[in-house]
Every structure is written in C-alpha cells, then in structure tokens.
Write a protein that holds these residues in place. Structure first.
Motif, PDB file in Angstrom:
ATOM      1  N   TYR A  14       0.838  -1.203   0.000  1.00 20.57           N
ATOM      2  CA  TYR A  14       0.000   0.000   0.000  1.00 20.57           C
ATOM      3  C   TYR A  14       0.877   1.259   0.000  1.00 20.57           C
ATOM      4  CZ  TYR A  14      -3.349   3.519   1.589  1.00 20.57           C
ATOM      5  OH  TYR A  14      -4.113   4.654   1.699  1.00 20.57           O
ATOM      6  N   ALA A  15       1.886   1.278   0.866  1.00 21.93           N
ATOM      7  CA  ALA A  15       2.744   2.468   0.987  1.00 21.93           C
ATOM      8  C   ALA A  15       3.443   2.773  -0.339  1.00 21.93           C
ATOM      9  CB  ALA A  15       3.768   2.256   2.095  1.00 21.93           C
ATOM     10  N   LEU A  16       3.925   1.738  -1.007  1.00 20.54           N
ATOM     11  CA  LEU A  16       4.611   1.969  -2.285  1.00 20.54           C
ATOM     12  C   LEU A  16       3.609   2.325  -3.385  1.00 20.54           C
ATOM     13  CD1 LEU A  16       6.907   1.995  -4.270  1.00 20.54           C
ATOM     14  CD2 LEU A  16       7.044  -0.496  -4.147  1.00 20.54           C
ATOM     15  N   TYR A  17       2.509   1.600  -3.435  1.00 25.31           N
ATOM     16  CA  TYR A  17       1.506   1.833  -4.486  1.00 25.31           C
ATOM     17  C   TYR A  17       0.997   3.276  -4.426  1.00 25.31           C
ATOM     18  CZ  TYR A  17      -2.277   0.291  -7.650  1.00 25.31           C
ATOM     19  OH  TYR A  17      -3.113   0.096  -8.724  1.00 25.31           O
ATOM     20  N   MET A  18       0.746   3.760  -3.191  1.00 25.56           N
ATOM     21  CA  MET A  18       0.123   5.074  -3.036  1.00 25.56           C
ATOM     22  C   MET A  18       1.136   6.215  -2.995  1.00 25.56           C
ATOM     23  SD  MET A  18      -3.051   4.691  -3.188  1.00 25.56           S
ATOM     24  CE  MET A  18      -3.890   3.132  -3.527  1.00 25.56           C
ATOM     25  N   HIS A  19       2.410   5.919  -3.127  1.00 24.83           N
ATOM     26  CA  HIS A  19       3.414   6.994  -3.152  1.00 24.83           C
ATOM     27  C   HIS A  19       3.067   7.966  -4.280  1.00 24.83           C
ATOM     28  CE1 HIS A  19       7.178   9.136  -3.608  1.00 24.83           C
ATOM     29  NE2 HIS A  19       7.554   8.658  -2.425  1.00 24.83           N
ATOM     30  N   GLU A  20       3.223   9.259  -4.007  1.00 31.05           N
ATOM     31  CA  GLU A  20       2.756  10.253  -4.991  1.00 31.05           C
ATOM     32  C   GLU A  20       3.496  10.179  -6.332  1.00 31.05           C
ATOM     33  OE1 GLU A  20       3.342  14.103  -3.300  1.00 31.05           O
ATOM     34  OE2 GLU A  20       5.528  13.926  -3.291  1.00 31.05           O
ATOM     35  N   GLU A  21       4.681   9.562  -6.347  1.00 29.87           N
ATOM     36  CA  GLU A  21       5.401   9.439  -7.618  1.00 29.87           C
ATOM     37  C   GLU A  21       5.133   8.104  -8.304  1.00 29.87           C
ATOM     38  OE1 GLU A  21       9.589  10.369  -7.053  1.00 29.87           O
ATOM     39  OE2 GLU A  21       9.011  11.914  -5.605  1.00 29.87           O
ATOM     40  N   VAL A  22       4.348   7.255  -7.651  1.00 29.16           N
ATOM     41  CA  VAL A  22       4.060   5.928  -8.204  1.00 29.16           C
ATOM     42  C   VAL A  22       2.596   5.821  -8.648  1.00 29.16           C
ATOM     43  CG1 VAL A  22       3.935   3.467  -7.649  1.00 29.16           C
ATOM     44  CG2 VAL A  22       5.901   4.818  -6.864  1.00 29.16           C
ATOM     45  N   VAL A  23       1.695   6.248  -7.764  1.00 31.64           N
ATOM     46  CA  VAL A  23       0.268   6.003  -8.012  1.00 31.64           C
ATOM     47  C   VAL A  23      -0.251   6.620  -9.313  1.00 31.64           C
ATOM     48  CG1 VAL A  23      -0.666   7.933  -6.615  1.00 31.64           C
ATOM     49  CG2 VAL A  23      -1.953   5.781  -6.820  1.00 31.64           C
ATOM     50  N   PRO A  24       0.337   7.724  -9.834  1.00 30.86           N
ATOM     51  CA  PRO A  24      -0.194   8.227 -11.114  1.00 30.86           C
ATOM     52  C   PRO A  24      -0.061   7.234 -12.270  1.00 30.86           C
ATOM     53  CG  PRO A  24       1.214   9.878 -10.076  1.00 30.86           C
ATOM     54  CD  PRO A  24       1.388   8.595  -9.301  1.00 30.86           C
ATOM     55  N   TYR A  25       0.808   6.233 -12.120  1.00 33.37           N
ATOM     56  CA  TYR A  25       1.104   5.346 -13.252  1.00 33.37           C
ATOM     57  C   TYR A  25       0.611   3.915 -13.056  1.00 33.37           C
ATOM     58  CZ  TYR A  25       3.926   9.413 -14.030  1.00 33.37           C
ATOM     59  OH  TYR A  25       4.323  10.717 -14.182  1.00 33.37           O
ATOM     60  N   LEU A  26      -0.171   3.696 -11.982  1.00 30.27           N
ATOM     61  CA  LEU A  26      -0.705   2.349 -11.781  1.00 30.27           C
ATOM     62  C   LEU A  26      -2.211   2.357 -12.052  1.00 30.27           C
ATOM     63  CD1 LEU A  26       1.417   1.154  -8.718  1.00 30.27           C
ATOM     64  CD2 LEU A  26       1.871   0.898 -11.150  1.00 30.27           C
ATOM     65  N   GLY A  27      -2.860   1.239 -11.796  1.00 29.05           N
ATOM     66  CA  GLY A  27      -4.224   1.062 -12.289  1.00 29.05           C
ATOM     67  C   GLY A  27      -5.328   1.702 -11.481  1.00 29.05           C
ATOM     68  N   HIS A  28      -5.032   2.092 -10.218  1.00 32.38           N
ATOM     69  CA  HIS A  28      -6.092   2.616  -9.364  1.00 32.38           C
ATOM     70  C   HIS A  28      -5.751   3.995  -8.830  1.00 32.38           C
ATOM     71  CE1 HIS A  28      -8.446  -1.094  -9.161  1.00 32.38           C
ATOM     72  NE2 HIS A  28      -7.283  -1.720  -9.210  1.00 32.38           N
ATOM     73  N   ASP A  29      -6.808   4.781  -8.603  1.00 32.63           N
ATOM     74  CA  ASP A  29      -6.647   6.102  -7.987  1.00 32.63           C
ATOM     75  C   ASP A  29      -6.278   5.950  -6.510  1.00 32.63           C
ATOM     76  OD1 ASP A  29      -7.210   7.843 -10.125  1.00 32.63           O
ATOM     77  OD2 ASP A  29      -9.356   7.404  -9.954  1.00 32.63           O
ATOM     78  N   PRO A  30      -5.731   7.028  -5.914  1.00 30.25           N
ATOM     79  CA  PRO A  30      -5.446   6.982  -4.479  1.00 30.25           C
ATOM     80  C   PRO A  30      -6.711   6.633  -3.683  1.00 30.25           C
ATOM     81  CG  PRO A  30      -4.466   8.927  -5.456  1.00 30.25           C
ATOM     82  CD  PRO A  30      -5.316   8.299  -6.514  1.00 30.25           C
ATOM     83  N   MET A  31      -6.525   5.850  -2.634  1.00 31.26           N
ATOM     84  CA  MET A  31      -7.669   5.413  -1.801  1.00 31.26           C
ATOM     85  C   MET A  31      -7.150   5.061  -0.410  1.00 31.26           C
ATOM     86  SD  MET A  31      -8.261   1.555  -3.235  1.00 31.26           S
ATOM     87  CE  MET A  31      -8.050   1.971  -4.958  1.00 31.26           C
ATOM     88  N   PRO A  32      -8.053   5.013   0.571  1.00 28.34           N
ATOM     89  CA  PRO A  32      -7.625   4.621   1.915  1.00 28.34           C
ATOM     90  C   PRO A  32      -7.230   3.145   1.975  1.00 28.34           C
ATOM     91  CG  PRO A  32      -9.881   5.501   1.916  1.00 28.34           C
ATOM     92  CD  PRO A  32      -9.469   5.348   0.490  1.00 28.34           C
ATOM     93  N   LEU A  33      -6.446   2.839   3.001  1.00 29.21           N
ATOM     94  CA  LEU A  33      -5.972   1.460   3.175  1.00 29.21           C
ATOM     95  C   LEU A  33      -7.131   0.466   3.227  1.00 29.21           C
ATOM     96  CD1 LEU A  33      -3.643  -0.556   3.794  1.00 29.21           C
ATOM     97  CD2 LEU A  33      -3.936   0.014   6.211  1.00 29.21           C
ATOM     98  N   ALA A  34      -8.207   0.838   3.931  1.00 25.79           N
ATOM     99  CA  ALA A  34      -9.330  -0.099   4.087  1.00 25.79           C
ATOM    100  C   ALA A  34      -9.896  -0.499   2.727  1.00 25.79           C
ATOM    101  CB  ALA A  34     -10.413   0.534   4.952  1.00 25.79           C
TER     102      ALA A  34
END
Ligand SMILES: CC(C)(COP(=O)(O)OP(=O)(O)OC[C@H]1O[C@@H](n2cnc3c(N)ncnc32)[C@H](O)[C@@H]1OP(=O)(O)O)[C@@H](O)C(=O)NCCC(=O)NCCS
Length: 159
Positions: A14-34
């Motif tokens: 979660y921490a890596l996926y949601m990093h601001e320099e990573v999440v723009p290029y993966l499949g899902h928008d930012p979201m809470p851990l739950a």
C-alpha cells in the motif's frame, strides 16, 4: 528476492503503491488502506503478484501473468514499480532481467506491457530494456484528479 505477495505485505505494498510518484502510473486512484485491502486480496489470490525485497524490505512489485491457448507463449507484465529511493539504482533493470530469465526457462517468447503515454521515464526505461512500441490505445486511461483522458501504449519484447 522475488516472491509471491501475501496478505502480510499489505502495508508495504500500500505504501509503495500510493506513493505520490508511483500512483499516477498504476491502475487505481489513491484510496484509503481499508479500500485497498480488496485490491490486495485480488492481487494475492491471482498468484501472479510478486514483491521484490532488498534487506528484508519490500522495494518493488509487479504482476506477471501468462496468456492462455494459442497465445500461451506470451506473458503480460503489469503493476510494476520500484520504491522511489531505488530509482536509478539498477533495481528495476535487474527485476526485468530476472523476469525474462524465468520466462525464457518456461518457454515464453513474448513479454507485453502497457504504459501511460505521459510516463516518459517508464518509456525510456522499457526501451532500454528492449521493449518496442506496438500500438496506442487512445484515451484508455483517466485519473480522477484530471479532466482529460490519456492514451496507453502497448510495448512488447520478443524473448
Ligand atoms: C518505471 C520504473 C520502474 C523505472 O525504474 P527506474 O529505476 O526509475 O529506471 P532507470 O532510472 O533505470 O531508467 C529511467 C530512464 O529514464 C530517464 N528519465 C528520467 N526522467 C525522464 C523524463 N522525464 N523523460 C525522459 N526520460 C527520463 C532516466 O534518465 C533513465 O534513462 P538513462 O538510463 O538513459 O539515463 C520506476 O521509475 C517506477 O517505479 N516508476 C513509478 C511507477 C511506474 O511508472 N511504473 C511503470 C508502470 S507501466
């Protein structure tokens, strides 16, 4: 070390996926851990999602799946990222090298991936790893915080 992810990796992924320099290029928008928990459940259940550890810490991840039937000599790489602290260190290149060796051993002859057209760093990286541009999926991707669609590029490397 590459290993299949487990639910114990939830926080690190979660921490890596949601990093601001990573999440723009993966499949899902930012979201809470739950909310991310359900995505992690799917990734783990797929048995195709790997984490890469260095010094016992998750420093990268990727999803690697095989096609079926008459396309079974092909594989697809997705959800690929390394920790921003590992950029430019060669970790990402070594991950591709490891993936390619395993695929070749299994008789796979083609590795595909998609990237967003506004990700020049990844484009340059994949070109250096021997991937070639094969096509453009127009307006296939949309981030919730933007007001325009983005093209996706199909790239592949013959092994
Ligand atoms: C894509 C990723 C795995 C590549 O790993 P990396 O360690 O950053 O890659 P490298 O540093 O080895 O290579 C990047 C190349 O792009 C170049 N580059 C960096 N920023 C650039 C830019 N804005 N435009 C063009 N090239 C750029 C670098 O100079 C380097 O090329 P060089 O080796 O010829 O100097 C990593 O950046 C990452 O995890 N990004 C976030 C998630 C992501 O984008 N995943 C891909 C989804 S398809």
């Amino acid at each position: 070390m590459h290993r299949l992810a487990t639910l114990d990796d939830l926080q690190a992924v979660y921490a890596l996926y949601m990093h601001e320099e990573v999440v723009p290029y993966l499949g899902h928008d930012p979201m809470p851990l739950a909310e991310f928990r359900a995505i992690m459940d799917e990734l783990v259940a797929s048995r195709s999602f790997y984490v890469v550890e260095r010094d016992g810490q998750v420093r990268g991840f990727y999803r690697l799946s095989r096609h079926a039937g008459r396309a079974r000599h092909g594989a697809y790489l997705g959800t690929f990222a390394v920790a921003p602290s590992e950029r430019g260190t060669g970790l990402a290149a070594s991950i591709i090298g490891d993936v390619v060796s395993r695929l070749r051993r299994d008789g796979v002859r083609r590795l595909e991936l998609m990237l967003e057209a506004d990700n020049p760093r990844a484009l340059r990286f994949y070109e250096k790893q021997g991937f070639e541009f094969e096509g453009r999926l127009r307006n296939a991707y949309r981030r919730s915080d933007q007001d325009h669609d983005v093209d996706e590029l199909l790239m592949a490397r013959l092994l």
